[in-house]
Design a protein around this motif. Structure first.
Motif, PDB file in Angstrom:
ATOM      1  N   ASP A 137      -7.388  -7.133  10.799  1.00  0.00           N
ATOM      2  CA  ASP A 137      -7.067  -6.061   9.861  1.00  0.00           C
ATOM      3  C   ASP A 137      -5.742  -5.365  10.179  1.00  0.00           C
ATOM      4  O   ASP A 137      -5.354  -4.422   9.518  1.00  0.00           O
ATOM      5  CB  ASP A 137      -8.202  -5.043   9.769  1.00  0.00           C
ATOM      6  CG  ASP A 137      -8.558  -4.418  11.099  1.00  0.00           C
ATOM      7  OD1 ASP A 137      -7.934  -4.756  12.126  1.00  0.00           O
ATOM      8  OD2 ASP A 137      -9.476  -3.590  11.112  1.00  0.00           O
ATOM      9  N   ARG A 138      -4.995  -5.876  11.167  1.00  0.00           N
ATOM     10  CA  ARG A 138      -3.662  -5.350  11.459  1.00  0.00           C
ATOM     11  C   ARG A 138      -2.597  -6.001  10.576  1.00  0.00           C
ATOM     12  O   ARG A 138      -1.488  -5.485  10.462  1.00  0.00           O
ATOM     13  CB  ARG A 138      -3.314  -5.553  12.941  1.00  0.00           C
ATOM     14  CG  ARG A 138      -4.191  -4.751  13.887  1.00  0.00           C
ATOM     15  CD  ARG A 138      -3.836  -5.006  15.343  1.00  0.00           C
ATOM     16  NE  ARG A 138      -3.675  -6.409  15.718  1.00  0.00           N
ATOM     17  CZ  ARG A 138      -4.691  -7.237  16.026  1.00  0.00           C
ATOM     18  NH1 ARG A 138      -5.938  -6.798  15.993  1.00  0.00           N
ATOM     19  NH2 ARG A 138      -4.455  -8.486  16.357  1.00  0.00           N
ATOM     20  N   ASP A 191      -0.397  -6.910   7.513  1.00  0.00           N
ATOM     21  CA  ASP A 191      -0.013  -6.111   6.344  1.00  0.00           C
ATOM     22  C   ASP A 191      -0.728  -6.553   5.084  1.00  0.00           C
ATOM     23  O   ASP A 191      -1.165  -5.720   4.285  1.00  0.00           O
ATOM     24  CB  ASP A 191       1.499  -6.168   6.120  1.00  0.00           C
ATOM     25  CG  ASP A 191       2.258  -5.261   7.071  1.00  0.00           C
ATOM     26  OD1 ASP A 191       1.676  -4.272   7.548  1.00  0.00           O
ATOM     27  OD2 ASP A 191       3.436  -5.545   7.328  1.00  0.00           O
ATOM     28  N   HIS A 207      -7.031  -3.923   1.329  1.00  0.00           N
ATOM     29  CA  HIS A 207      -7.940  -2.771   1.457  1.00  0.00           C
ATOM     30  C   HIS A 207      -7.628  -1.716   0.404  1.00  0.00           C
ATOM     31  O   HIS A 207      -8.532  -1.090  -0.147  1.00  0.00           O
ATOM     32  CB  HIS A 207      -7.849  -2.141   2.853  1.00  0.00           C
ATOM     33  CG  HIS A 207      -8.689  -2.810   3.885  1.00  0.00           C
ATOM     34  ND1 HIS A 207     -10.057  -2.813   3.861  1.00  0.00           N
ATOM     35  CD2 HIS A 207      -8.340  -3.507   5.000  1.00  0.00           C
ATOM     36  CE1 HIS A 207     -10.520  -3.478   4.901  1.00  0.00           C
ATOM     37  NE2 HIS A 207      -9.501  -3.910   5.603  1.00  0.00           N
ATOM     38  N   GLN A 208      -6.348  -1.495   0.144  1.00  0.00           N
ATOM     39  CA  GLN A 208      -5.927  -0.482  -0.826  1.00  0.00           C
ATOM     40  C   GLN A 208      -6.019  -0.981  -2.268  1.00  0.00           C
ATOM     41  O   GLN A 208      -6.323  -0.217  -3.167  1.00  0.00           O
ATOM     42  CB  GLN A 208      -4.487  -0.056  -0.549  1.00  0.00           C
ATOM     43  CG  GLN A 208      -4.323   0.725   0.715  1.00  0.00           C
ATOM     44  CD  GLN A 208      -5.011   2.078   0.650  1.00  0.00           C
ATOM     45  OE1 GLN A 208      -4.889   2.800  -0.316  1.00  0.00           O
ATOM     46  NE2 GLN A 208      -5.756   2.400   1.692  1.00  0.00           N
ATOM     47  N   LYS A 232      -4.158  -5.098   5.083  1.00  0.00           N
ATOM     48  CA  LYS A 232      -4.088  -3.658   4.801  1.00  0.00           C
ATOM     49  C   LYS A 232      -3.851  -3.417   3.310  1.00  0.00           C
ATOM     50  O   LYS A 232      -4.440  -2.515   2.716  1.00  0.00           O
ATOM     51  CB  LYS A 232      -2.976  -3.007   5.624  1.00  0.00           C
ATOM     52  CG  LYS A 232      -3.268  -2.950   7.105  1.00  0.00           C
ATOM     53  CD  LYS A 232      -2.082  -2.361   7.847  1.00  0.00           C
ATOM     54  CE  LYS A 232      -2.310  -2.355   9.338  1.00  0.00           C
ATOM     55  NZ  LYS A 232      -1.143  -1.810  10.067  1.00  0.00           N
ATOM     56  N   ASN A 233      -2.975  -4.234   2.711  1.00  0.00           N
ATOM     57  CA  ASN A 233      -2.699  -4.092   1.278  1.00  0.00           C
ATOM     58  C   ASN A 233      -3.948  -4.363   0.444  1.00  0.00           C
ATOM     59  O   ASN A 233      -4.229  -3.644  -0.519  1.00  0.00           O
ATOM     60  CB  ASN A 233      -1.570  -5.028   0.847  1.00  0.00           C
ATOM     61  CG  ASN A 233      -0.228  -4.625   1.405  1.00  0.00           C
ATOM     62  OD1 ASN A 233      -0.038  -3.514   1.890  1.00  0.00           O
ATOM     63  ND2 ASN A 233       0.725  -5.541   1.351  1.00  0.00           N
ATOM     64  N   ARG A 252       0.819  -1.215   0.000  1.00  0.00           N
ATOM     65  CA  ARG A 252       0.000   0.000   0.000  1.00  0.00           C
ATOM     66  C   ARG A 252       0.848   1.257   0.000  1.00  0.00           C
ATOM     67  O   ARG A 252       0.390   2.305  -0.441  1.00  0.00           O
ATOM     68  CB  ARG A 252      -0.970  -0.033   1.176  1.00  0.00           C
ATOM     69  CG  ARG A 252      -0.306  -0.007   2.524  1.00  0.00           C
ATOM     70  CD  ARG A 252      -1.249  -0.430   3.652  1.00  0.00           C
ATOM     71  NE  ARG A 252      -0.518  -0.517   4.901  1.00  0.00           N
ATOM     72  CZ  ARG A 252       0.257  -1.533   5.244  1.00  0.00           C
ATOM     73  NH1 ARG A 252       0.432  -2.556   4.423  1.00  0.00           N
ATOM     74  NH2 ARG A 252       0.871  -1.529   6.413  1.00  0.00           N
TER      75      ARG A 252
END
Length: 122
Positions: free
Chosen positions: A48-49, A51, A57-58, A54-55, A21
């Motif tokens: 959702d912590r 990586d 999500h983006q 998170k990636n 991200r």
């Protein structure tokens, strides 16, 4: 595509490649999975912590390597409901007998992610 993917369902791991991200670079992890038709299910113990979550999500476009074959896919974070429960059940069922750890709490508390496999990367 379902027939060509199903013979890979017994693989121990898949290799998930997301796009960083911040860096924009490819990041690959080895992760447990279960397959249902052409949808691959994963559980994130870090929720959702993590990586990789998170990636996603983006940038939900991902690649997944199952055995010798790599597929393009589209990842989705699952909300509680029918598909979320299916994901938890089939990932737990696949790995509970293989693990020396009790995976019950992990399967309940993890964040469920679905990846719809789109096509094979040639």
């Amino acid at each position: 595509m379902q027939e060509e993917v199903q013979h890979l369902a017994g693989e121990d791991f898949c290799y998930l490649t997301t796009t960083g991200r911040r860096s924009g670079k490819a990041h690959t992890i080895e992760i447990w999975f279960a397959l249902n038709d052409t949808t691959l299910y994963l559980l994130s113990g870090g929720r959702d912590r993590a990586d990789w979550v998170k990636n996603i999500h983006q940038q939900p476009a991902v690649q997944v390597r199952l055995g010798p074959t790599t597929y393009m896919g589209r990842a989705r974070i699952l909300a509680r409901g029918t598909e979320d429960e299916l994901a938890r059940q089939i990932v737990f069922a696949k790995y509970a007998a293989r693990s020396t750890d009790d995976l019950t709490e992990w399967s309940r508390a993890s964040l469920a992610v679905a990846i719809d496999l789109l096509n094979e990367v040639k």
